[in-house]
Motif scaffolding. Sequence first.
Motif, PDB file in Angstrom:
ATOM      1  N   ARG A 195       0.825  -1.417  -0.284  1.00 23.00           N
ATOM      2  CA  ARG A 195       0.461   0.376  -0.443  1.00 23.00           C
ATOM      3  C   ARG A 195       0.689   1.394   0.040  1.00 23.00           C
ATOM      4  O   ARG A 195       0.497   2.506  -0.413  1.00 23.00           O
ATOM      5  N   MET A 196       2.061   1.130   0.165  1.00 24.95           N
ATOM      6  CA  MET A 196       2.897   2.283   0.267  1.00 24.95           C
ATOM      7  C   MET A 196       3.679   2.182  -1.166  1.00 24.95           C
ATOM      8  O   MET A 196       4.487   1.472  -1.235  1.00 24.95           O
ATOM      9  N   SER A 219       7.576   0.100  -1.677  1.00 26.54           N
ATOM     10  CA  SER A 219       7.178  -0.837  -0.423  1.00 26.54           C
ATOM     11  C   SER A 219       8.421  -2.383  -0.940  1.00 26.54           C
ATOM     12  O   SER A 219       8.641  -2.666   0.096  1.00 26.54           O
ATOM     13  N   PHE A 257      -2.097   2.815  -4.413  1.00 29.22           N
ATOM     14  CA  PHE A 257      -1.560   2.606  -3.472  1.00 29.22           C
ATOM     15  C   PHE A 257      -2.202   3.821  -2.418  1.00 29.22           C
ATOM     16  O   PHE A 257      -3.202   4.663  -2.580  1.00 29.22           O
ATOM     17  N   THR A 258      -2.181   4.022  -0.979  1.00 35.27           N
ATOM     18  CA  THR A 258      -3.119   5.058  -0.254  1.00 35.27           C
ATOM     19  C   THR A 258      -2.074   5.734   0.543  1.00 35.27           C
ATOM     20  O   THR A 258      -2.640   6.547   1.580  1.00 35.27           O
ATOM     21  N   GLU A 259      -0.758   5.311   0.311  1.00 37.70           N
ATOM     22  CA  GLU A 259      -0.358   6.887   0.905  1.00 37.70           C
ATOM     23  C   GLU A 259      -0.208   8.014   0.502  1.00 37.70           C
ATOM     24  O   GLU A 259      -1.093   7.947  -0.850  1.00 37.70           O
ATOM     25  N   ASP A 260       0.231   8.653   1.103  1.00 39.20           N
ATOM     26  CA  ASP A 260      -1.072  10.807   1.110  1.00 39.20           C
ATOM     27  C   ASP A 260      -2.531  10.228   0.584  1.00 39.20           C
ATOM     28  O   ASP A 260      -3.040  11.005   0.250  1.00 39.20           O
ATOM     29  N   THR A 319      -1.034  11.248  -4.124  1.00 39.72           N
ATOM     30  CA  THR A 319      -0.299  11.777  -5.271  1.00 39.72           C
ATOM     31  C   THR A 319      -0.482  11.492  -6.520  1.00 39.72           C
ATOM     32  O   THR A 319      -0.409  10.386  -6.691  1.00 39.72           O
ATOM     33  N   ASP A 363       5.504  -0.053   7.614  1.00 40.57           N
ATOM     34  CA  ASP A 363       4.118   0.946   7.844  1.00 40.57           C
ATOM     35  C   ASP A 363       3.226   0.169   7.515  1.00 40.57           C
ATOM     36  O   ASP A 363       2.978   0.659   7.270  1.00 40.57           O
ATOM     37  N   SER A 365      -0.184  -0.936   9.053  1.00 43.96           N
ATOM     38  CA  SER A 365      -2.247  -0.390   9.100  1.00 43.96           C
ATOM     39  C   SER A 365      -2.731  -1.103   9.603  1.00 43.96           C
ATOM     40  O   SER A 365      -3.207  -2.283   9.841  1.00 43.96           O
TER      41      SER A 365
END
Length: 609
Positions: free
Chosen positions: A269-270, A273, A404-407, A411, A465, A467
């Motif tokens: 998800r990041m 990674s 992806f779930t970053e930000d 992004t 990171d 979740s």
Amino acid sequence: MTPAQAEALTTKSAAPTYEMLYRFRHAGTDAQMSTARAAIAAAVPSGALTATRSHLVVRQEQLANALAFVPFVAAFGVLGLAMSVLIIGIVVSGAVGAATRRIGILKSLGFTPAQVVRAYVAQALVPAAVGCALGVALGNVLAGPVLGDVEDVYSGAPASVPWWVDVAAPAAALALVAVAALVPALRAGRLRTVEALSVGRTAGTARGRLARRLTGRLPLPRPLSLGLAHPFARPARSLTTAAAVAFAAVTVTFAVGLALTLGAVQSNRMLDSAAPVVVDTGGGQGPPGAQVVRAPGQSAEPSADPAEVAAALRAQEGTRRFYGTAQAEVRASGISGGTTVTAYEGDTSWAAPQLVSGSWLTGPGQAVVTERFLHAAGIAVGDSLTLTEAGRRTTVRIVGEAFFTEDDGMTVLTPATTLTALGLDAEPTRFHVDTDPGTSESAYLTSLNETLDAIGAYAHPGGDDSSSVIAAMDALIGMLTLLLVTVAGLGVLNTVVLDTRDRVHDLGVYKSLGMTPRQTVGMVLTSVAGVGLLASVAGIPLGVALHHYVTPLMGDAVGMNLPGSYIAVYATPVLALLLLGGLTIAVAGALLPAGWAARTDPARALRTE
């Protein structure tokens, strides 16, 4: 602040912008909001509308984590409800079987079939009513802290469970209990008096004779062939056992698929990674758009030269491949506020996020974003996106949709040339490194940092990171699966107990002819194993179908499309283990009654003659 004051605060390189809030009569769907957005764009001068933000987008961002739970919890709820109906039927059927002689006595004393049916339906409803009352009370107690947290978060009025829920839920449960109990109660009402008084003899001895003859020809010990043929002697009860095992197989298959899907999401998800090693060039960089403020007396630390860092990585033994990234905050057409841009330099194909559609970056002027970004900007893959910064602008084409779930998935991923076109610094501030297979990560980092220390850079392991939301989902899925599988196992246990009780006379005959306790256990377990195996074969595809239906709904709840590889998680070894799992549940549920049958005294069993 007045418009004149806001304009005075605007930098010379940027034009002043204004935010207008609109309320529409019809604004409940994306289509209605698109229509409203088009109406505003047509009513204002060309180019005046630069970005919009719908209340639907805000709602989804705020409720995404909670909404992701709804699809799979609802699926487990339906499975639990269906299994509850099945178990109620099994329990009432067991009550009828245990009181068969009593039914015969009551009928011989003049009880009518209707009176017997009412008695056994009431026998199921009385404890069910007590259970419903306890369930409603416990549900309200458990809901109190959760609703209190919601009240604190949103500063709203005190919340409680609506009164109609406390009425409708037990009423629906009692109705299901009555329907589930009606079938075995009707069987009790139709039971003949003489048949009821001769409890212990297997009913319908003509059933299953052909199956016994056919299985007798198999190269198996006779007790096992008798066990394989037994389901045909009592097909209705065998179907009940099969239904319990099938529900368990559906539940386990669904849960395993969810766990594998969530595991893939957790791992990927990041962004970046896939890189086990990260090198920061130093300099005390802050987030995109932020200004670094140093403590009094603290001097600015110069950033390492990216070219020197790249050279050190190439020279380092164990380096397999790497690429650099830089970040900046710009304005994106259709998006209100600032947008983070991550710019890539080098070969990034090995660490690219999973794609839902389109392709990864292959050249300048391209960009990859998520479904949430596409939805917020009102564009699709293949459309153009305009990026602006300090009066300069450039246009990129959306070539792919990634996950992806970053930000929060907002992004923009693009080559470094995009930042150059905006007049921004495109030099990498971070390098992502993949090492050769078999390389010790700790030894690699120690050796690399000895080199990087001289140029002001620092290498460290890639971030992990995890979740907490996904961890909570996994825990809830495990708990619900354990509960439903336990209930299914108890259903199998109850069914086999009833079947063994009805066959007690036959067991006495078999034992008097020389069947040993071990052979008796084998016969009972085989009678369930065949049914369990067939039920697993039927239940696993249903579990796969349920997983394929629910997981996209979970993605939709958070505004993301899941990649196909996150849904197609059932490899052949997994399916084989699931098949064995259904068989294990069936055999485990039959172990206790099989042991009871093995310990049954032949003389006592033959007294039922």
